[in-house]
Motif scaffolding. Structure first.
Motif, PDB file in Angstrom:
ATOM      1  N   MET A 171       8.043  -8.039  -3.730  1.00  0.00           N
ATOM      2  CA  MET A 171       7.571  -7.621  -2.411  1.00  0.00           C
ATOM      3  C   MET A 171       7.097  -6.182  -2.474  1.00  0.00           C
ATOM      4  N   LEU A 172       5.843  -5.965  -2.122  1.00  0.00           N
ATOM      5  CA  LEU A 172       5.324  -4.601  -2.048  1.00  0.00           C
ATOM      6  C   LEU A 172       5.671  -4.038  -0.689  1.00  0.00           C
ATOM      7  N   SER A 177       3.946   4.549  -0.891  1.00  0.00           N
ATOM      8  CA  SER A 177       2.806   5.374  -0.493  1.00  0.00           C
ATOM      9  C   SER A 177       1.505   4.840  -1.072  1.00  0.00           C
ATOM     10  N   THR A 178       0.409   5.207  -0.423  1.00  0.00           N
ATOM     11  CA  THR A 178      -0.915   4.766  -0.863  1.00  0.00           C
ATOM     12  C   THR A 178      -1.180   5.170  -2.307  1.00  0.00           C
ATOM     13  N   TYR A 179      -0.755   6.367  -2.681  1.00  0.00           N
ATOM     14  CA  TYR A 179      -1.024   6.881  -4.017  1.00  0.00           C
ATOM     15  C   TYR A 179      -0.174   6.208  -5.088  1.00  0.00           C
ATOM     16  N   ASP A 180       0.971   5.636  -4.692  1.00  0.00           N
ATOM     17  CA  ASP A 180       1.873   5.023  -5.661  1.00  0.00           C
ATOM     18  C   ASP A 180       1.671   3.523  -5.828  1.00  0.00           C
ATOM     19  N   VAL A 184       2.849   1.119  -8.974  1.00  0.00           N
ATOM     20  CA  VAL A 184       3.941   0.175  -8.747  1.00  0.00           C
ATOM     21  C   VAL A 184       3.515  -1.241  -9.118  1.00  0.00           C
ATOM     22  N   ILE A 185       2.308  -1.607  -8.720  1.00  0.00           N
ATOM     23  CA  ILE A 185       1.804  -2.953  -9.030  1.00  0.00           C
ATOM     24  C   ILE A 185       1.620  -3.133 -10.537  1.00  0.00           C
ATOM     25  N   ASP A 186       1.061  -2.136 -11.214  1.00  0.00           N
ATOM     26  CA  ASP A 186       0.842  -2.221 -12.652  1.00  0.00           C
ATOM     27  C   ASP A 186       2.154  -2.382 -13.414  1.00  0.00           C
ATOM     28  N   VAL A 202      -3.261  -3.443   0.474  1.00  0.00           N
ATOM     29  CA  VAL A 202      -4.072  -3.525  -0.751  1.00  0.00           C
ATOM     30  C   VAL A 202      -5.525  -3.900  -0.485  1.00  0.00           C
ATOM     31  N   ASN A 203      -5.953  -3.874   0.776  1.00  0.00           N
ATOM     32  CA  ASN A 203      -7.285  -4.398   1.068  1.00  0.00           C
ATOM     33  C   ASN A 203      -8.422  -3.508   0.566  1.00  0.00           C
TER      34      ASN A 203
END
Length: 299
Positions: A171-172, A177-180, A184-186, A202-203
């Motif tokens: 779960m994201l 934060s937008t920058y992280d 985090v996904i990678d 993520v849009n």
């Protein structure tokens, strides 16, 4: 109030004549498939699901009670409270509906259903995709409980149900934060089979080419957010067929939302010179684009 009733629903669009006369000579419209010939297919599927009678009755009852208090603004509750309830009708607090003249407290009926019909269909799709070694990204509008919900949130409930099938779910969080988010996904993309988040997280600005399947668990009026979020994995370096699923309860307000979404999508595509109107099960839709393209042909 003075507009004459019609059997057709007229919606806004861009006139092809206006498009060719004023826009085409001053703009360049390029889609991804214009830039690359060997892209894999991009397939969009609408998945209607029948809600239980108890879901329908209980959600209709809430809306009827809201209209008794605030008929003028009742529809404002459809995309938030009513849609939220339909997808998580378990433990709700009282809803306060008020106007300057009056107020009323509504207590939603708390249902007892082990697995909702749409959840069953979601599990079926997820397991089918997993069997093909495809990662799945699920989009859900309601990441938190809101002010009325006391039970498990929708995303946590979906995570629990999917994990019970033996799949790993990430779960994201909205707190990331937008920058992280990219980092985090990678870090987690190879560790999990299914990912869940609000599409707004993520849009834009995120490349999810590792994930070829996207499921919108609930319909939305937001064509911009939905269109962008649905193509996070559709990139120039994509190698797998991309599949997009739009799930909705066809016997609830979600049916109206998905049809409205389809109409808005058709007209937003018209701005890019794509005048095809593809709306399921609705032959009483007449768009400005559709009408004026016929007019242009006759001229």
């Amino acid at each position: 109030a003075e507009i004459k009733d019609s059997e057709f629903k007229e919606i806004e669009g861009i006139n092809p004549i206006v498009f060719t006369k004023y826009l085409a000579s001053n703009s360049i419209f390029a889609t991804l498939d214009d830039l690359k010939d060997d892209l894999p297919p991009l397939i969009t599927t609408y998945v209607p699901v029948v809600a239980t009678d108890s879901q329908v009755r209980a959600s209709n009852n809430i809306f009827d009670e809201i209209k008794k208090v605030n008929a003028f603004n009742a529809k404002m509750y459809l995309d938030s409270v009513i849609k939220h309830y339909i997808n998580n009708p378990f433990i709700w607090k009282q809803i306060l509906v008020e106007t300057e003249e009056k107020s009323n407290i509504i207590q939603p009926i708390n249902l007892n259903i082990d697995v909702l019909p749409k959840e069953k269909e979601l599990l079926k799709i997820v397991k089918s995709e997993y069997a093909e070694n495809r990662k799945v990204w699920i989009y859900c509008d309601f990441n938190n409980g809101g002010q009325y919900l006391e039970s498990e949130t929708i995303v946590k409930r979906l995570k629990r149900l999917i994990e019970a099938e033996g799949l790993k779910v990430f779960m994201l969080s909205t707190s990331t934060s937008t920058y992280d988010r990219k980092e985090v996904i990678d870090k987690n993309k190879d560790k999990f089979d299914v990912f869940i988040c609000n599409p707004r997280l993520v849009n834009v600005g995120i490349n999810l080419v590792f994930c070829p399947t996207y499921i919108f668990f609930m319909p939305s009026y937001r064509v911009d957010v939905t269109s962008q979020a649905s193509k996070r994995g559709y990139r120039a370096n994509s190698t797998m067929e991309n599949r997009i699923y739009h799930m909705y309860y066809e016997n609830t307000i979600e049916n109206d939302i998905i049809k409205r979404f389809q109409r808005k999508l058709a007209e937003s595509n018209a701005i890019n010179g794509q005048f095809k109107v593809d709306i399921e099960d609705d032959d009483k839709i007449r768009t400005a684009s559709q009408f004026s393209s016929k007019l242009a042909i006759k001229q």
